[in-house]
Design a protein around this motif. Structure first.
Motif, PDB file in Angstrom:
ATOM      1  N   LEU A   1       0.847  -1.188   0.000  1.00  0.00           N
ATOM      2  CA  LEU A   1       0.000   0.000   0.000  1.00  0.00           C
ATOM      3  C   LEU A   1       0.883   1.238   0.000  1.00  0.00           C
ATOM      4  O   LEU A   1       1.830   1.334   0.786  1.00  0.00           O
ATOM      5  N   SER A   2       0.556   2.195  -0.901  1.00  0.00           N
ATOM      6  CA  SER A   2       1.237   3.489  -0.936  1.00  0.00           C
ATOM      7  C   SER A   2       0.200   4.596  -0.804  1.00  0.00           C
ATOM      8  O   SER A   2      -0.922   4.459  -1.309  1.00  0.00           O
ATOM      9  N   LEU A   3       0.580   5.684  -0.145  1.00  0.00           N
ATOM     10  CA  LEU A   3      -0.309   6.836   0.013  1.00  0.00           C
ATOM     11  C   LEU A   3       0.304   8.059  -0.641  1.00  0.00           C
ATOM     12  O   LEU A   3       1.457   8.392  -0.384  1.00  0.00           O
ATOM     13  N   HIS A   4      -0.491   8.732  -1.492  1.00  0.00           N
ATOM     14  CA  HIS A   4      -0.098  10.002  -2.087  1.00  0.00           C
ATOM     15  C   HIS A   4      -1.224  11.002  -1.820  1.00  0.00           C
ATOM     16  O   HIS A   4      -2.382  10.746  -2.162  1.00  0.00           O
ATOM     17  N   ASP A   5      -0.884  12.122  -1.227  1.00  0.00           N
ATOM     18  CA  ASP A   5      -1.847  13.221  -1.084  1.00  0.00           C
ATOM     19  C   ASP A   5      -3.174  12.764  -0.481  1.00  0.00           C
ATOM     20  O   ASP A   5      -4.245  13.153  -0.938  1.00  0.00           O
ATOM     21  N   SER A   6      -3.116  11.930   0.544  1.00  0.00           N
ATOM     22  CA  SER A   6      -4.323  11.378   1.152  1.00  0.00           C
ATOM     23  C   SER A   6      -4.300  11.599   2.665  1.00  0.00           C
ATOM     24  O   SER A   6      -3.245  11.866   3.250  1.00  0.00           O
ATOM     25  N   SER A   7      -5.472  11.459   3.286  1.00  0.00           N
ATOM     26  CA  SER A   7      -5.619  11.688   4.721  1.00  0.00           C
ATOM     27  C   SER A   7      -6.286  10.475   5.346  1.00  0.00           C
ATOM     28  O   SER A   7      -7.392  10.097   4.953  1.00  0.00           O
ATOM     29  N   VAL A   8      -5.597   9.859   6.314  1.00  0.00           N
ATOM     30  CA  VAL A   8      -6.093   8.660   6.967  1.00  0.00           C
ATOM     31  C   VAL A   8      -6.561   9.014   8.376  1.00  0.00           C
ATOM     32  O   VAL A   8      -5.765   9.438   9.216  1.00  0.00           O
ATOM     33  N   HIS A   9      -7.873   8.850   8.634  1.00  0.00           N
ATOM     34  CA  HIS A   9      -8.426   9.152   9.955  1.00  0.00           C
ATOM     35  C   HIS A   9      -8.726   7.883  10.743  1.00  0.00           C
ATOM     36  O   HIS A   9      -9.018   7.955  11.925  1.00  0.00           O
ATOM     37  N   GLY A  10      -8.672   6.740  10.084  1.00  0.00           N
ATOM     38  CA  GLY A  10      -8.894   5.471  10.753  1.00  0.00           C
ATOM     39  C   GLY A  10      -7.590   4.768  11.060  1.00  0.00           C
ATOM     40  O   GLY A  10      -6.692   5.343  11.681  1.00  0.00           O
ATOM     41  N   LYS A  11      -7.427   3.554  10.565  1.00  0.00           N
ATOM     42  CA  LYS A  11      -6.260   2.753  10.920  1.00  0.00           C
ATOM     43  C   LYS A  11      -5.739   2.021   9.690  1.00  0.00           C
ATOM     44  O   LYS A  11      -6.505   1.637   8.812  1.00  0.00           O
ATOM     45  N   ILE A  12      -4.415   1.842   9.654  1.00  0.00           N
ATOM     46  CA  ILE A  12      -3.779   1.008   8.644  1.00  0.00           C
ATOM     47  C   ILE A  12      -3.008  -0.080   9.375  1.00  0.00           C
ATOM     48  O   ILE A  12      -2.178   0.213  10.238  1.00  0.00           O
ATOM     49  N   THR A  13      -3.289  -1.325   9.042  1.00  0.00           N
ATOM     50  CA  THR A  13      -2.595  -2.458   9.655  1.00  0.00           C
ATOM     51  C   THR A  13      -1.839  -3.204   8.572  1.00  0.00           C
ATOM     52  O   THR A  13      -2.426  -3.621   7.572  1.00  0.00           O
TER      53      THR A  13
END
Length: 886
Positions: A485-497
């Motif tokens: 998993l890669s993140l670009h220009d995103s906002s995570v308010h929950g959880k990443i496992t």
């Protein structure tokens, strides 16, 4: 070595900047400054926009490429894209040996692809050629007179009369024979007075002149007399001189059919959505709320090719009337708006009824020609769509590499569907776009309190990048073994496992090998046993962004390590500033958010990798600085480097670099405690009690007591969102094995004679202890004096129980105690690694003027008497040994 690499890169860059004019004969030849592969295909950087603004056709191996309005469109085949602001062009992915051709009216530029995956250059510079076209500008000459002369040839003289345009007719009596007036085959209407004739499409004859609106360059004015004979004149303006030059009427081109089309896409909307905003790639300074990249294009070609179509506002000879309109069903709640500035069509209003609506335009020009465009869909969704139904290959766009790109539609999806609200990303999808405009998100899930209730699964064989996405607190992304998993220009308010064998990366372009900005984790990233954390910039805004409508008070670490996890590449993690209010667990103000925690596991920083962690605390809103690295029966090891900087406390203690219980045995470490801006508060320490350090070299220092908050207080702290300048950090070569922490004497313990410093003497801040002075037996050194590190003890002296386990002799044990880094509030500094650290004046005074047992004030005379009596009573006892007691 670094200088050699720099010189090599500079040479390569200069070689690509060689002007194309070196291979062409024209001085105005375009200049390619650089070229490279990118996430979306290939990128060509020109010196300026002069050439690319004139490009009419793009061909690769003699096959025409079509223009796309957004860079992401290059993922499709045979597309090209032009930046709206910069001299940059993009092409769909190319192959070695491809021949690229850009054509303009002025000339043709060609070159061959040498290395389609090159990071510095993809072009074979030896193949760059520019072929200029010879251009001759025809002069305006009177055309030959008609063979059949009219009965009465006339002369027309254009001019101005009382600020109005007029045409004087000679001979003057001919105007009485005038029957009709046409301009470019459009018949004009006779006005009732000369005051109405300034409107285009009307004329008024008066005595010897015609009143009408001024013509445009090359307009053809045709006058017909009552005998049906016509005479035509072409309008020419040179400076202030106006001319009407006789021409043959048959030379005036007949009107051609007008064609119009819409290109682009309307973004979908949600029922009752307020402020239908820009979530596509198009931008313009003239339109504030851009909600599509749709433009109107026209042509007069009988069988138009792609290059025949031009934006409506660029066809200068075409003037549309107010009868032109955008057609859209009113049931949608929206209306279309056309912009004469950039030929765009945008939608405005509040979406009402779910459904798919067709949008088209009808244009009418000044000559009366009409044309109707094709239809583009505009979809209004309700909130019942599910992720399982929408995120499919059928709804995605195939790219040249065989993978797919899914543009999230609708841009709000609250329900997942599937079993137990769990949905897996199809392995063929390599990117999910919430939008194509930075800062505008597609929203997934809902805001909830407590643990996430929806799961997005990244299974084995799936390598997906989320772009411009907002994952709300109901969502947990689970990366399985073999997934990435890669993140670009995103906002995570929950959880990443991230589970065993899974990989996570953030704010990093793997194709361009460079860091990005824009993505933040406002919930938590947890990496479990066997997970891998790769090149990433990870920062949190958790306490500045609400969870739904509720403010967060989050002091949980941004990243949690549970198990054995590896860091590969350069990873940087920063906690957010503290929330407001008091923490119910401690009764004190909340601390800054910790950056990273290792719980019952080992974090291995691999060789040539760097992990930088920074506790929350850099502005005045944070009272207590946060810890950078928290160990809970955790270990950090490996052949890489660790940077740990505690957050600053504006109204209380600074944060620790490393806190908790565990082991630090990474190859190199830079440990810096956080500062404090309160006189009676305690700076953060490099390490607290419970942290055992071994096999590690580097540098360590406590924070400072400062008076005024300044951005330059901690130069090694990571500020902003760009990659920190970590390569300038000097790690040092000191062994950090002595950075162990011992307990302070408990308040009930009586100070031993000859051990306590004189309470009336207060060390001056910034005064360096004299390392050359060694305490004599039976004489206690003054608080400003510190025993010289490294003085060997007598072989007969043995350490007492409770001394540091690192000591091998009493005097060495003492040295390590004096030079150790104590738990927050101990008041001692690290003499071995940070001997130059300032002595905390306010703290020492507060502790030195009170009796540890009673807390009562004492005087210097009572202390002197007590020391004398104690010395006589314990005659023959080695006082230095007594100082070794905890």
């Amino acid at each position: 070595m670094k200088m050699k690499k720099f010189m090599l890169l500079a040479a390569l860059a200069l070689s690509m900047a060689m002007p194309v004019s070196a291979y062409a004969q024209e001085s105005e030849a375009p200049v390619i400054e650089s070229s490279a592969s990118s996430l979306f295909g290939c990128q060509i950087n020109f010196k300026n926009r002069e050439f690319i603004d004139k490009i009419q056709t793009v061909q690769v191996n003699d096959e025409a490429y079509t223009k796309t309005e957004s860079r992401s469109g290059l993922m499709a085949e045979k597309k090209y894209w032009v930046s709206e602001t910069d001299p940059v062009m993009g092409l769909s992915a190319l192959k070695k040996g491809d021949v690229v051709q850009f054509a303009t009216d002025a000339g043709t530029l060609t070159f061959t692809i040498k290395d389609p995956n090159g990071l510095i250059s993809i072009i074979d510079k030896e193949t760059i050629r520019y072929q200029a076209k010879e251009e001759t500008k025809p002069s305006v000459q009177p055309e030959e007179p008609q063979k059949d002369e009219p009965e009465t040839p006339i002369t027309l003289t254009p001019g101005m009369q009382n600020s109005f345009f007029v045409v004087e007719v000679s001979p003057k009596e001919w105007i009485q024979k005038l029957k009709s007036v046409k301009v470019n085959h459009r018949e004009y209407e006779k006005a009732d007075s000369k005051w109405q004739a300034w409107v285009e499409g009307k004329y008024f004859p008066e005595e010897t002149v015609l009143h009408m609106k001024e013509l445009k360059e090359n307009d053809v004015l045709t006058l017909e007399d009552q005998n049906g004979q016509t005479q035509s004149f072409r309008y020419h303006l040179e400076g202030s001189v106006k001319q009407l030059i006789p021409v043959k009427e048959e030379t005036v081109p007949k009107q051609k059919a007008l064609k119009v089309r819409l290109v682009g896409k309307f973004e979908s909307a949600m029922v009752n959505q307020k402020g239908y905003d820009a979530i596509s790639g198009a931008t313009t300074a003239a339109v504030q709320n851009k909600n599509s990249n749709v433009v109107v294009q026209v042509t007069e070609a009988d069988t138009p090719q792609e290059t025949d179509w031009v934006d409506l506002n660029k066809m200068k000879q075409l003037e549309i009337t107010q009868a032109s309109k955008v057609v859209l069903d009113a049931a949608s709640g929206m209306k279309g708006i056309y912009s004469t500035y950039d030929s765009s069509v945008t939608l405005n209003g509040t979406p009402k009824t779910p459904g798919t609506y067709k949008v088209k335009v009808q244009i009418v020009d000044k000559t009366g020609r009409t044309a109707t465009s094709n239809e583009l869909p505009f979809v209004v969704y309700d909130y019942n769509e599910t992720l399982k139904d929408r995120m499919t290959i059928q709804n995605a766009q195939k790219t040249q590499d065989g993978k797919y790109l899914w543009d999230m539609e609708p841009w709000v999806i609250q329900k997942f569907g599937g079993k137990n609200e769990e949905v897996s990303v199809p392995s063929e999808i390599k990117a999910i776009y919430g939008s194509h405009a930075s800062g505008t998100y597609g929203e997934l899930g809902v805001s909830v309190e407590g643990e996430p209730s929806q799961k997005l699964i990244v299974d084995k064989g799936t390598d997906v990048t989320l772009v411009n996405m907002k994952l709300l607190s109901s969502v947990e992304v689970v990366v399985k073994e073999g997934g990435k998993l890669s993140l670009h220009d995103s906002s995570v308010h929950g959880k990443i496992t991230v589970e065993k064998g899974g990989e996570f990366q953030m704010n990093y372009d793997s194709f361009g090998k460079k860091f990005l900005t824009g993505a933040s984790i406002n919930g938590q990233l947890e990496l479990k046993d066997g997970a891998v954390l790769k090149d990433s910039l990870i920062y949190s805004n958790t306490n500045f962004l609400p969870n739904g409508k509720k403010a967060r008070r989050n002091v949980e670490p941004v990243v949690k390590i549970s198990g054995n996890v590896q860091v590969k590449g350069n990873v940087f993690v920063r906690g957010d500033e503290s929330p407001t209010g008091d923490d119910p667990k401690t009764g004190k103000p909340y601390t800054g958010q910790p950056a990273l925690a290792v719980e019952n596991g080992t974090l291995t920083i691999t060789e040539n990798s760097t992990l930088g962690v920074y506790g929350g605390g850099s502005i005045a809103t944070t009272t207590l600085g946060g810890s950078a690295l928290v160990l809970d029966n955790g270990t950090v090891d490996g052949e890489g480097k660790l940077i740990a900087v505690g957050g600053s406390g504006s109204g209380g203690d600074g944060g620790e670099a490393v806190s908790g219980t565990g082991r630090l045995q990474v190859k190199q470490a830079y440990l810096q405690g956080g500062d404090t801006y309160r006189k009676d508060a305690k700076p953060g320490q490099p390490a607290t009690q419970g942290i055992a350090i071994s096999k590690t070299t580097g540098s360590a220092a406590a924070g400072k007591n400062l008076k005024v908050l300044s951005d330059g207080d901690q130069p090694t702290y990571w500020r902003g969102t760009a990659v920190p300048d970590f390569e300038k950090i000097v790690f040092g070569t000191e062994s950090l094995a002595n950075v162990s922490v011992t307990e302070e004497p408990k308040p009930s313990e009586e100070p031993k004679p000859g051990v306590e410093p004189k309470p009336s003497e207060e060390p001056k801040p910034g005064v360096e202890p004299k390392p050359s002075e060694e305490p004599k037996p039976g004489v206690e050194p003054k608080p400003s004096e510190e025993p010289k590190p490294g003085v060997e003890p007598k072989p007969s002296e043995e350490p007492k129980t409770g001394a540091s386990t690192q000591a091998t002799s009493p005097e060495k044990t003492e040295t390590k105690q004096k030079n150790s880094l104590h738990a927050k509030g101990n008041g001692q500094t690290n003499g071995n690694v940070a001997a130059s650290q300032e002595v905390k004046a306010g703290q020492t005074k507060a502790e030195g003027t009170k009796s540890p047992k009673t807390g009562d004030s004492v005087s210097i005379y009572r202390w002197m008497l007590l020391l004398l009596v104690s010395a006589l009573g314990v005659l023959g006892i080695d006082l230095r040994r007594r100082k070794k007691r905890p």
